[in-house]
Design a protein around this motif. Structure first.
Motif, PDB file in Angstrom:
ATOM      1  N   MET A 123       0.811  -0.946   0.009  1.00 21.98           N
ATOM      2  CA  MET A 123       0.071  -0.057  -0.007  1.00 21.98           C
ATOM      3  C   MET A 123       1.184   0.790   0.131  1.00 21.98           C
ATOM      4  SD  MET A 123      -3.068  -0.117   2.460  1.00 21.98           S
ATOM      5  CE  MET A 123      -4.010  -1.439   2.667  1.00 21.98           C
ATOM      6  N   THR A 124       0.484   1.918  -0.396  1.00 17.53           N
ATOM      7  CA  THR A 124       0.885   3.497  -0.686  1.00 17.53           C
ATOM      8  C   THR A 124       0.596   4.018   1.199  1.00 17.53           C
ATOM      9  OG1 THR A 124      -0.398   4.976  -1.646  1.00 17.53           O
ATOM     10  CG2 THR A 124       0.663   4.089  -2.636  1.00 17.53           C
ATOM     11  N   ILE A 125       1.302   5.033   0.792  1.00 20.45           N
ATOM     12  CA  ILE A 125       0.488   6.275   2.886  1.00 20.45           C
ATOM     13  C   ILE A 125      -0.688   6.627   2.888  1.00 20.45           C
ATOM     14  CG2 ILE A 125       1.695   8.546   1.735  1.00 20.45           C
ATOM     15  CD1 ILE A 125       2.415   6.364   5.598  1.00 20.45           C
ATOM     16  N   TYR A 126      -1.426   5.923   1.514  1.00 20.67           N
ATOM     17  CA  TYR A 126      -2.384   7.240   0.940  1.00 20.67           C
ATOM     18  C   TYR A 126      -3.366   5.981   1.517  1.00 20.67           C
ATOM     19  CZ  TYR A 126      -0.050  10.963  -0.694  1.00 20.67           C
ATOM     20  OH  TYR A 126       1.305  12.271  -0.516  1.00 20.67           O
ATOM     21  N   GLY A 127      -3.033   4.898   1.624  1.00 20.24           N
ATOM     22  CA  GLY A 127      -4.160   3.552   1.413  1.00 20.24           C
ATOM     23  C   GLY A 127      -4.811   3.633   2.908  1.00 20.24           C
ATOM     24  N   ILE A 128      -5.942   3.275   2.996  1.00 22.72           N
ATOM     25  CA  ILE A 128      -6.392   3.232   4.450  1.00 22.72           C
ATOM     26  C   ILE A 128      -6.629   2.024   4.359  1.00 22.72           C
ATOM     27  CG2 ILE A 128      -8.832   3.365   5.197  1.00 22.72           C
ATOM     28  CD1 ILE A 128      -9.960   5.242   3.163  1.00 22.72           C
ATOM     29  N   ARG A 129      -5.682   1.426   5.663  1.00 27.12           N
ATOM     30  CA  ARG A 129      -5.756   0.148   5.719  1.00 27.12           C
ATOM     31  C   ARG A 129      -7.132  -0.876   6.765  1.00 27.12           C
ATOM     32  NH1 ARG A 129      -1.125   2.782   4.190  1.00 27.12           N
ATOM     33  NH2 ARG A 129       0.889   1.470   3.961  1.00 27.12           N
ATOM     34  N   ASP A 130      -7.877   0.051   7.266  1.00 28.23           N
ATOM     35  CA  ASP A 130      -8.606  -0.300   7.839  1.00 28.23           C
ATOM     36  C   ASP A 130     -10.292  -0.693   6.914  1.00 28.23           C
ATOM     37  OD1 ASP A 130      -9.305   2.082   8.149  1.00 28.23           O
ATOM     38  OD2 ASP A 130     -10.048   2.909  10.016  1.00 28.23           O
ATOM     39  N   ASN A 131     -10.289  -0.101   5.938  1.00 30.08           N
ATOM     40  CA  ASN A 131     -10.896   0.009   4.539  1.00 30.08           C
ATOM     41  C   ASN A 131     -10.636  -0.502   3.324  1.00 30.08           C
ATOM     42  OD1 ASN A 131     -13.808   0.237   4.058  1.00 30.08           O
ATOM     43  ND2 ASN A 131     -14.009   2.413   3.376  1.00 30.08           N
ATOM     44  N   VAL A 132     -10.204  -1.827   3.052  1.00 28.97           N
ATOM     45  CA  VAL A 132      -9.758  -2.149   2.153  1.00 28.97           C
ATOM     46  C   VAL A 132     -10.967  -3.437   2.280  1.00 28.97           C
ATOM     47  CG1 VAL A 132      -8.039  -4.412   1.168  1.00 28.97           C
ATOM     48  CG2 VAL A 132      -7.592  -2.547   3.270  1.00 28.97           C
ATOM     49  N   LYS A 133     -11.072  -3.144   0.420  1.00 32.47           N
ATOM     50  CA  LYS A 133     -12.699  -3.810  -0.245  1.00 32.47           C
ATOM     51  C   LYS A 133     -12.422  -5.254  -0.811  1.00 32.47           C
ATOM     52  CE  LYS A 133     -15.462  -0.330   0.811  1.00 32.47           C
ATOM     53  NZ  LYS A 133     -16.051  -0.716   2.420  1.00 32.47           N
ATOM     54  N   LEU A 134     -12.851  -6.377  -0.481  1.00 35.46           N
ATOM     55  CA  LEU A 134     -12.677  -7.973  -1.077  1.00 35.46           C
ATOM     56  C   LEU A 134     -13.531  -8.343  -2.110  1.00 35.46           C
ATOM     57  CD1 LEU A 134     -10.591 -10.114  -1.924  1.00 35.46           C
ATOM     58  CD2 LEU A 134     -11.983 -10.917   0.282  1.00 35.46           C
ATOM     59  N   ILE A 135     -13.898  -7.668  -3.285  1.00 33.06           N
ATOM     60  CA  ILE A 135     -14.772  -8.610  -4.257  1.00 33.06           C
ATOM     61  C   ILE A 135     -14.740  -9.567  -4.728  1.00 33.06           C
ATOM     62  CG2 ILE A 135     -15.559  -8.237  -6.645  1.00 33.06           C
ATOM     63  CD1 ILE A 135     -14.498  -4.699  -6.444  1.00 33.06           C
ATOM     64  N   ARG A 136     -15.506 -10.285  -3.957  1.00 28.20           N
ATOM     65  CA  ARG A 136     -15.655 -12.076  -4.922  1.00 28.20           C
ATOM     66  C   ARG A 136     -16.761 -12.524  -5.226  1.00 28.20           C
ATOM     67  NH1 ARG A 136     -13.957 -15.770   0.014  1.00 28.20           N
ATOM     68  NH2 ARG A 136     -11.540 -14.624  -0.545  1.00 28.20           N
ATOM     69  N   GLU A 137     -16.559 -13.888  -6.305  1.00 28.75           N
ATOM     70  CA  GLU A 137     -17.742 -14.417  -6.824  1.00 28.75           C
ATOM     71  C   GLU A 137     -17.472 -15.999  -6.738  1.00 28.75           C
ATOM     72  OE1 GLU A 137     -19.874 -15.024 -11.915  1.00 28.75           O
ATOM     73  OE2 GLU A 137     -18.246 -13.307 -11.089  1.00 28.75           O
ATOM     74  N   ASP A 138     -18.490 -16.395  -6.179  1.00 25.50           N
ATOM     75  CA  ASP A 138     -18.187 -17.882  -5.710  1.00 25.50           C
ATOM     76  C   ASP A 138     -19.052 -18.136  -6.877  1.00 25.50           C
ATOM     77  OD1 ASP A 138     -21.050 -18.081  -6.174  1.00 25.50           O
ATOM     78  OD2 ASP A 138     -21.797 -17.750  -4.243  1.00 25.50           O
ATOM     79  N   ASN A 139     -19.197 -19.813  -6.636  1.00 31.94           N
ATOM     80  CA  ASN A 139     -19.261 -20.236  -8.295  1.00 31.94           C
ATOM     81  C   ASN A 139     -20.703 -20.519  -8.379  1.00 31.94           C
ATOM     82  OD1 ASN A 139     -20.485 -21.616  -6.117  1.00 31.94           O
ATOM     83  ND2 ASN A 139     -19.301 -23.894  -6.256  1.00 31.94           N
ATOM     84  N   THR A 140     -21.487 -19.965  -7.968  1.00 30.95           N
ATOM     85  CA  THR A 140     -23.499 -19.389  -8.095  1.00 30.95           C
ATOM     86  C   THR A 140     -22.455 -18.899  -9.023  1.00 30.95           C
ATOM     87  OG1 THR A 140     -23.996 -18.433  -6.367  1.00 30.95           O
ATOM     88  CG2 THR A 140     -23.691 -20.873  -6.863  1.00 30.95           C
TER      89      THR A 140
ATOM     90  N   VAL B  20      -7.677  -1.628  -2.657  1.00 28.44           N
ATOM     91  CA  VAL B  20      -7.601  -0.180  -1.230  1.00 28.44           C
ATOM     92  C   VAL B  20      -7.766   1.054  -1.561  1.00 28.44           C
ATOM     93  CG1 VAL B  20      -5.368   0.543   0.046  1.00 28.44           C
ATOM     94  CG2 VAL B  20      -4.891  -1.705  -1.321  1.00 28.44           C
ATOM     95  N   THR B  21      -8.755   1.598  -0.840  1.00 29.55           N
ATOM     96  CA  THR B  21      -9.445   2.917  -0.774  1.00 29.55           C
ATOM     97  C   THR B  21      -8.510   3.883  -0.873  1.00 29.55           C
ATOM     98  OG1 THR B  21     -10.307   2.379   0.908  1.00 29.55           O
ATOM     99  CG2 THR B  21     -11.847   1.798  -0.371  1.00 29.55           C
ATOM    100  N   PRO B  22      -7.951   5.095  -1.133  1.00 32.42           N
ATOM    101  CA  PRO B  22      -7.388   5.902  -1.133  1.00 32.42           C
ATOM    102  C   PRO B  22      -7.879   7.239   0.476  1.00 32.42           C
ATOM    103  CG  PRO B  22      -8.585   6.587  -2.688  1.00 32.42           C
ATOM    104  CD  PRO B  22      -8.685   4.887  -2.437  1.00 32.42           C
ATOM    105  N   ASN B  23      -7.334   7.415   1.230  1.00 30.40           N
ATOM    106  CA  ASN B  23      -7.916   8.618   2.357  1.00 30.40           C
ATOM    107  C   ASN B  23      -8.105  10.208   1.415  1.00 30.40           C
ATOM    108  OD1 ASN B  23      -4.504   9.587   1.750  1.00 30.40           O
ATOM    109  ND2 ASN B  23      -4.672   8.361   3.422  1.00 30.40           N
TER     110      ASN B  23
END
Length: 268
Positions: free
Chosen positions: A182-199, A230-233
């Protein structure tokens, strides 16, 4: 350079310096205490990726005692070799790849349609072994590999991109390391995970990488085709606005200077 101009140019650095240090380190608090008190972490099974629709697989069947019987199950295709001169192109065999369809099935030689979707690599190997029992006197060796296991990391990281994982296992911090962290501008407590399951169902999960309990999260290990954002601050947004305003300001000033020079030249 004038004092006012110097301050203006250093303003983005001053804003970045205001970033709270408490929000920067990963895995805060006492990691050793969490490791010794959380007994559930020691009972967690080792991660093993599950086969998903649109996965590309290689399946190798071998039997040292009966090698001839294994040959029909190991299809190969000819792949071209680059021409280094005026000689004609030659080809060499490569293992057939099997595409998992939307129902989790693949078409396998002799056995026909077999269902591998939702199974781990080990479960798929055992499933194929059971199917092959009637074909061999000795239990064959089956090796299943995922060819297109990949994840993507975007947003406030050093080198965003899509990465192929050869060992079919990667956690969040390994993924960030591959993307230059992460860069210094990345929000460590607001990282988004986008996932698609087998359905085909998609979910977006918010992860806090400051919290050491992330090590026990079911999302700690990434699945194939996961996207980590990684969302920016706010500091990043402010510096972006300053950069845009600076560019516009210099363009306007340059135009005015050119116009003034033209007027002076005409009136002489």
């Amino acid at each position: 350079m004038k004092k006012g101009s110097l301050i203006f140019l250093l303003l983005p650095l001053l804003l970045a310096g205001c970033q709270s240090y408490k929000k920067v380190p990963y895995l805060q608090d006492n990691l050793q205490q969490i490791a010794t008190t959380d007994t559930s972490a020691h009972n967690m099974p080792l991660y093993d990726a599950r086969i998903m629709p649109k996965d590309l697989l290689t399946i190798v069947v071998s039997c040292p005692e009966e090698p001839a019987l294994a040959e029909p199950f190991n299809l190969t295709i000819a792949t071209p070799v680059s021409n280094t001169g005026n000689k004609s192109l030659t080809s060499q065999p490569a293992l057939q790849q099997y595409l998992v369809d939307n129902d989790g099935n693949v078409e396998f030689p002799v056995l026909g349609t077999i269902h591998l979707g939702g199974r781990t690599k080990g479960e798929a190997e055992q499933y194929i072994k059971d199917k092959l029992k009637s074909q061999f006197r000795e239990t064959p060796i089956v090796t299943v590999r995922m060819i297109n296991y990949k994840i993507s990391v975007i947003g406030e990281v050093g080198q965003p991109g899509t990465f192929t994982i050869t060992n079919e296992k990667v956690n969040i911090f390994e993924a960030l390391a591959m993307a230059g962290d992460m860069t210094i501008y990345g929000i460590r407590d607001n990282v988004k995970l986008i996932r698609e399951d087998n359905t085909g169902k998609r979910e977006i999960v918010t992860l806090n990488l400051n919290d050491p309990n992330i090590l026990q999260s079911p999302y700690y290990y990434l699945q194939q085709n996961d996207i980590l954002y990684v969302t920016p601050n706010k500091t990043k947004a402010k510096t972006s606005n300053i950069s845009s305003s600076t560019t516009i300001w210099f363009s306007v000033v340059g135009s005015l200077v050119s116009l003034a020079s033209l007027i002076i030249a005409i009136t002489k």
